[in-house]
Design a protein around this motif. Structure first.
Motif, mmCIF file in Angstrom:
data_model
loop_
_atom_site.group_PDB
_atom_site.id
_atom_site.type_symbol
_atom_site.label_atom_id
_atom_site.label_comp_id
_atom_site.label_asym_id
_atom_site.label_seq_id
_atom_site.Cartn_x
_atom_site.Cartn_y
_atom_site.Cartn_z
ATOM 1 N N GLY A 42 0.771 -1.236 0.000
ATOM 2 C CA GLY A 42 0.000 0.000 0.000
ATOM 3 C C GLY A 42 0.797 1.277 0.000
ATOM 4 N N ASP A 43 2.095 1.206 0.279
ATOM 5 C CA ASP A 43 2.909 2.426 0.237
ATOM 6 C C ASP A 43 4.204 2.250 -0.555
ATOM 7 N N THR A 44 4.262 1.223 -1.408
ATOM 8 C CA THR A 44 5.444 0.991 -2.233
ATOM 9 C C THR A 44 5.047 0.626 -3.656
ATOM 10 N N LEU A 45 5.599 1.364 -4.614
ATOM 11 C CA LEU A 45 5.364 1.072 -6.024
ATOM 12 C C LEU A 45 6.704 1.031 -6.746
ATOM 13 N N VAL A 46 6.693 0.544 -7.982
ATOM 14 C CA VAL A 46 7.931 0.429 -8.755
ATOM 15 C C VAL A 46 7.753 1.151 -10.081
ATOM 16 N N LEU A 54 6.368 5.642 -0.639
ATOM 17 C CA LEU A 54 5.670 6.921 -0.508
ATOM 18 C C LEU A 54 5.988 7.523 0.857
ATOM 19 N N CYS A 55 6.483 8.755 0.865
ATOM 20 C CA CYS A 55 6.881 9.383 2.123
ATOM 21 C C CYS A 55 5.666 9.943 2.868
ATOM 22 N N GLY A 56 5.778 9.949 4.185
ATOM 23 C CA GLY A 56 4.794 10.627 5.019
ATOM 24 C C GLY A 56 3.561 9.842 5.392
ATOM 25 N N ILE A 57 3.467 8.598 4.951
ATOM 26 C CA ILE A 57 2.302 7.776 5.299
ATOM 27 C C ILE A 57 2.754 6.384 5.707
ATOM 28 N N ASP A 58 1.833 5.649 6.311
ATOM 29 C CA ASP A 58 2.075 4.252 6.647
ATOM 30 C C ASP A 58 0.820 3.471 6.304
ATOM 31 N N ALA A 59 0.978 2.448 5.481
ATOM 32 C CA ALA A 59 -0.140 1.579 5.100
ATOM 33 C C ALA A 59 0.083 0.202 5.723
ATOM 34 N N PRO A 60 -0.995 -0.518 6.003
ATOM 35 C CA PRO A 60 -0.852 -1.870 6.553
ATOM 36 C C PRO A 60 -0.085 -2.774 5.591
ATOM 37 N N GLU A 61 0.558 -3.777 6.132
ATOM 38 C CA GLU A 61 1.372 -4.683 5.320
ATOM 39 C C GLU A 61 0.504 -5.661 4.537
ATOM 40 N N ARG A 62 1.041 -6.110 3.409
ATOM 41 C CA ARG A 62 0.384 -7.150 2.613
ATOM 42 C C ARG A 62 0.224 -8.396 3.463
ATOM 43 N N GLY A 63 -0.790 -9.156 3.148
ATOM 44 C CA GLY A 63 -1.070 -10.364 3.920
ATOM 45 C C GLY A 63 -2.177 -10.120 4.928
ATOM 46 N N LEU A 64 -2.339 -8.876 5.335
ATOM 47 C CA LEU A 64 -3.479 -8.470 6.157
ATOM 48 C C LEU A 64 -4.559 -7.981 5.197
ATOM 49 N N ALA A 65 -5.810 -8.170 5.546
ATOM 50 C CA ALA A 65 -6.898 -7.743 4.660
ATOM 51 C C ALA A 65 -6.778 -6.256 4.325
ATOM 52 N N ALA A 66 -6.471 -5.437 5.331
ATOM 53 C CA ALA A 66 -6.359 -3.986 5.102
ATOM 54 C C ALA A 66 -5.156 -3.661 4.214
ATOM 55 N N GLY A 67 -4.075 -4.419 4.360
ATOM 56 C CA GLY A 67 -2.891 -4.201 3.540
ATOM 57 C C GLY A 67 -3.126 -4.581 2.086
ATOM 58 N N ASP A 68 -3.813 -5.691 1.879
ATOM 59 C CA ASP A 68 -4.145 -6.104 0.509
ATOM 60 C C ASP A 68 -5.075 -5.088 -0.148
ATOM 61 N N ALA A 69 -6.023 -4.551 0.628
ATOM 62 C CA ALA A 69 -6.942 -3.538 0.097
ATOM 63 C C ALA A 69 -6.192 -2.252 -0.258
ATOM 64 N N ALA A 70 -5.213 -1.869 0.572
ATOM 65 C CA ALA A 70 -4.412 -0.667 0.289
ATOM 66 C C ALA A 70 -3.612 -0.848 -0.992
ATOM 67 N N ALA A 71 -3.006 -2.015 -1.164
ATOM 68 C CA ALA A 71 -2.222 -2.291 -2.380
ATOM 69 C C ALA A 71 -3.133 -2.269 -3.610
ATOM 70 N N GLY A 125 -8.840 6.020 3.466
ATOM 71 C CA GLY A 125 -8.796 5.176 4.656
ATOM 72 C C GLY A 125 -7.845 3.998 4.541
ATOM 73 N N HIS A 126 -6.999 3.972 3.512
ATOM 74 C CA HIS A 126 -6.074 2.860 3.306
ATOM 75 C C HIS A 126 -4.700 3.075 3.930
ATOM 76 N N ALA A 127 -4.426 4.268 4.429
ATOM 77 C CA ALA A 127 -3.131 4.568 5.049
ATOM 78 C C ALA A 127 -3.321 5.640 6.113
ATOM 79 N N CYS A 128 -2.325 5.770 6.962
ATOM 80 C CA CYS A 128 -2.337 6.792 8.011
ATOM 81 C C CYS A 128 -1.244 7.823 7.752
ATOM 82 N N ASP A 129 -1.520 9.047 8.160
ATOM 83 C CA ASP A 129 -0.499 10.094 8.143
ATOM 84 C C ASP A 129 0.579 9.699 9.143
ATOM 85 N N SER A 145 -3.706 8.947 12.028
ATOM 86 C CA SER A 145 -2.335 9.426 12.037
ATOM 87 C C SER A 145 -1.531 8.550 12.977
ATOM 88 N N ARG A 146 -0.246 8.575 12.774
ATOM 89 C CA ARG A 146 0.661 7.725 13.550
ATOM 90 C C ARG A 146 1.731 8.582 14.175
#
Length: 146
Positions: A42-46, A54-71, A125-129, A145-146
């Motif tokens: 959710g916060d890394t692209l190529v 992506l700077c300034g945010i934190d998204a849940p990791e892949r493998g978690l439902a929220a992380g997969d949704a963010a990606a 709602g897919h990432a936090c500040d 926010s985090r």
């Protein structure tokens, strides 16, 4: 004669518009511009074989439902679009607060046109500040926010 004047006027308007666009949304030599070839999470692209965090945010990791949704959201947001990423230290909201690299990932602020991808992730709602790095920049767009 009128046709020639119309062409001259249109060319002048076009030149002015291009100058305004470059002034408001300048492209820097260090920017990485191109289509997204892969979304890691959710916060890394190529882009151009360069992983970008992506700077300034934190998204849940892949493998978690929220992380997969963010990606998946990031994939949909960037699909078939040209993305411009400005590395930290080149005029981002994270300048002076973030390292240039996190592992193999270049840390950058990325845009599609004027649309900030990190802001879109927070608004949806897919990432936090991540206020330590963003100085609260994304806090104003809502979400957590985090």
């Amino acid at each position: 004669m009128k046709h020639s004047q119309d062409n001259s006027a249109n060319e002048m308007i076009r030149t002015i518009l291009i100058a305004l666009i470059l002034t408001v949304n300048p492209v820097k030599a260090a920017d990485i511009i191109g289509p997204v070839s892969h979304v890691r999470d959710g916060d890394t692209l190529v882009i151009k074989n360069q992983p970008i965090r992506l700077c300034g945010i934190d998204a849940p990791e892949r493998g978690l439902a929220a992380g997969d949704a963010a990606a998946e959201f990031l994939k949909r947001t960037t699909r078939n679009r040209t993305i411009r990423c400005t590395p930290v230290g080149e005029g981002t909201i994270c300048d002076g607060r973030s390292k240039h690299f996190q592992g193999d990932r270049l840390v950058a602020q990325c845009f599609h046109g004027f649309r900030d991808l990190a802001a879109s992730l927070v608004q949806s709602g897919h990432a936090c500040d991540w206020t330590h790095f963003s100085r609260g920049h994304y806090k104003i767009v809502g979400g957590c926010s985090r």
